[in-house]
Scaffold this active site. Structure first.
Site, PDB file in Angstrom:
ATOM      1  N   ARG A 131    -138.956   9.363  94.225  1.00  0.00           N
ATOM      2  CA  ARG A 131    -139.988   9.230  95.095  1.00  0.00           C
ATOM      3  C   ARG A 131    -141.526  10.023  94.633  1.00  0.00           C
ATOM      4  O   ARG A 131    -142.468   9.640  94.635  1.00  0.00           O
ATOM      5  CB  ARG A 131    -139.665   9.584  96.713  1.00  0.00           C
ATOM      6  CG  ARG A 131    -140.699   9.465  97.426  1.00  0.00           C
ATOM      7  CD  ARG A 131    -140.234   9.482  98.967  1.00  0.00           C
ATOM      8  NE  ARG A 131    -140.085  10.926  99.172  1.00  0.00           N
ATOM      9  CZ  ARG A 131    -139.432  11.345 100.491  1.00  0.00           C
ATOM     10  NH1 ARG A 131    -139.191  10.378 101.359  1.00  0.00           N
ATOM     11  NH2 ARG A 131    -139.116  12.645 100.653  1.00  0.00           N
ATOM     12  N   LYS A 220    -153.447   8.859 115.410  1.00  0.00           N
ATOM     13  CA  LYS A 220    -153.492   9.813 113.816  1.00  0.00           C
ATOM     14  C   LYS A 220    -154.605   9.281 113.223  1.00  0.00           C
ATOM     15  O   LYS A 220    -154.781   7.826 112.899  1.00  0.00           O
ATOM     16  CB  LYS A 220    -152.035   9.221 113.265  1.00  0.00           C
ATOM     17  CG  LYS A 220    -151.764   9.924 112.008  1.00  0.00           C
ATOM     18  CD  LYS A 220    -150.618   9.930 112.001  1.00  0.00           C
ATOM     19  CE  LYS A 220    -150.182  10.967 110.328  1.00  0.00           C
ATOM     20  NZ  LYS A 220    -148.560  11.112 110.034  1.00  0.00           N
ATOM     21  N   GLU A 256    -144.112   6.067 113.350  1.00  0.00           N
ATOM     22  CA  GLU A 256    -143.281   7.174 113.177  1.00  0.00           C
ATOM     23  C   GLU A 256    -143.761   8.218 113.980  1.00  0.00           C
ATOM     24  O   GLU A 256    -144.881   8.330 114.401  1.00  0.00           O
ATOM     25  CB  GLU A 256    -143.360   7.466 111.665  1.00  0.00           C
ATOM     26  CG  GLU A 256    -144.587   7.684 111.003  1.00  0.00           C
ATOM     27  CD  GLU A 256    -144.472   7.949 109.326  1.00  0.00           C
ATOM     28  OE1 GLU A 256    -143.622   7.927 109.000  1.00  0.00           O
ATOM     29  OE2 GLU A 256    -145.812   8.149 108.801  1.00  0.00           O
TER      30      GLU A 256
END
Length: 373
Positions: A131, A220, A256
């Site tokens: 990743r 967000k 999330e």
């Protein structure tokens, strides 16, 4: 409501968080003020064979200074070579460093655990290494190879093994970072890069420990962490544990929680939002999906509408820091929905298997763990 996030913005935000590391330790009297230097001698005042001076029963999720960190550098368009262990200390950055000016940096989070028979295990380190390489490519950065990444993590954990909590008391949190540390004025990749790894013993991420979490909805921003921190602070002031965010386009699909992925359970079906570019492909998320399938559950990765929460039996979060955390309630538009938090829980079944693999209590037939000598 939420504003759309992107992978590049996520990397930008993560790098800004990583860049704050130096100033954070410089302003804390608990940390040394010296610049890092190669670990040619043991730091004075202790022996590596001594037990760490930590009250393991009161260990929370905070930064504790350990003994060593790992540092490796290279220039633009070159490859990383062998790095070295250094004393844990401040790092020096030019004010014009790429990571400070343009957010060119990525980081990972992983854990090392001590088993009942004294072994030290890493969990799926290759996934974190892969990743990071993917993120580095997106950020136009050279990155360590998967083997270099894993070797660096192993060396750092081994050098700090006295800081690994006893079984059942916590984990050693491992933070690999890749930063554009070379000076740059114009918008362009930095000329120099630094890969470093540091560690800290940690306990539960949430103050509730294993108690069910209470989440709230919020906004967000893609710009920086200030609006996110404000949302979290307001939520915690109202008694919530964290904030759950919705998608930016339709404003009705779960994305999330601030620091972890979200799952909902209905009968034998476990659903989680698909990783479509705005949601981090968590290693714990990936592991729980596979473990759930092994236990016979049907797992769906798809858009999950916020309205589905009303009918959910269970809700839980996953992440490296949080592990698997049960959600007791979610409040959305001033309406509180509660979920099952007692009895035979899917969440606990999956968590028990995950921790069993991570700590060597369950035989690892998947090749997920790596033993450190």
């Amino acid at each position: 409501m939420a504003i759309q996030k992107s992978s590049s913005i996520r990397n930008l935000l993560q790098s800004l968080r990583a860049a704050s590391f130096s100033s954070m330790i410089a302003n804390d009297h608990r940390f040394t003020s010296q610049a890092y230097s190669p670990a040619t001698t043991k730091p004075s005042g202790y022996s590596d064979d001594e037990d760490a001076d930590v009250n393991w029963d009161k260990l929370g999720f905070g930064l504790t200074q350990t003994d060593y960190m790992y540092v490796m550098s290279c220039c633009k368009d070159q490859s990383f070579l062998k790095g070295q262990l250094c004393r844990y200390a401040n790092i020096e950055l030019s004010p014009s460093a790429g990571v400070l000016n343009y957010g060119q940096g990525v980081y990972e989070g992983m854990k090392a655990n001590r088993t009942q028979d004294g072994r030290i295990l890493l969990f799926r380190a290759d996934q974190n290494a892969g990743r990071m390489r993917h993120g580095a490519e997106r950020m136009c950065m050279p990155s360590p190879s998967i083997d270099q990444f894993i070797d660096a993590v192993k060396e750092t954990v081994s050098a700090n093994k006295r800081w690994i909590p006893p079984p059942g008391k916590g984990s050693l949190y491992v933070r690999p970072m890749l930063l554009g540390t070379g000076p740059i004025l114009g918008l362009a990749p930095a000329p120099e890069y630094t890969f470093l790894v540091y560690v800290s013993p940690v306990g539960y991420y949430f103050k509730e420990g294993t108690a069910p979490l209470n989440l709230a909805g919020g906004v967000k921003s893609i710009t920086n962490y200030a609006p996110v921190m404000k949302a979290i602070t307001k939520a915690k002031d109202r008694g919530f544990s964290d904030v759950l965010y919705l998608d930016a386009i339709n404003k009705k699909y779960l994305e999330e929680v601030s620091s972890c992925n979200i799952f909902i359970v209905k009968g034998n079906v476990i659903s989680t939002p698909a990783t479509n570019g705005t949601i981090l492909e968590g290693v714990t998320r990936k592991s729980i999906i596979e473990i759930a399938k092994d236990h016979g559950y049907q797992v769906e990765e798809r858009p999950v509408a916020v309205d589905e929460l009303v009918d959910a039996d269970e809700v839980f979060c996953t992440g490296t820091a949080v592990g698997v955390a049960l959600v007791g309630s979610i409040t959305y538009r001033n309406k509180r929905t509660e979920f099952r938090s007692e009895g035979r829980l899917v969440c606990q079944q999956l968590y028990s298997t995950l921790v069993g693999l991570q700590t060597g209590r369950i035989e690892d037939k998947k090749g997920w763990t790596l033993e450190i000598n």
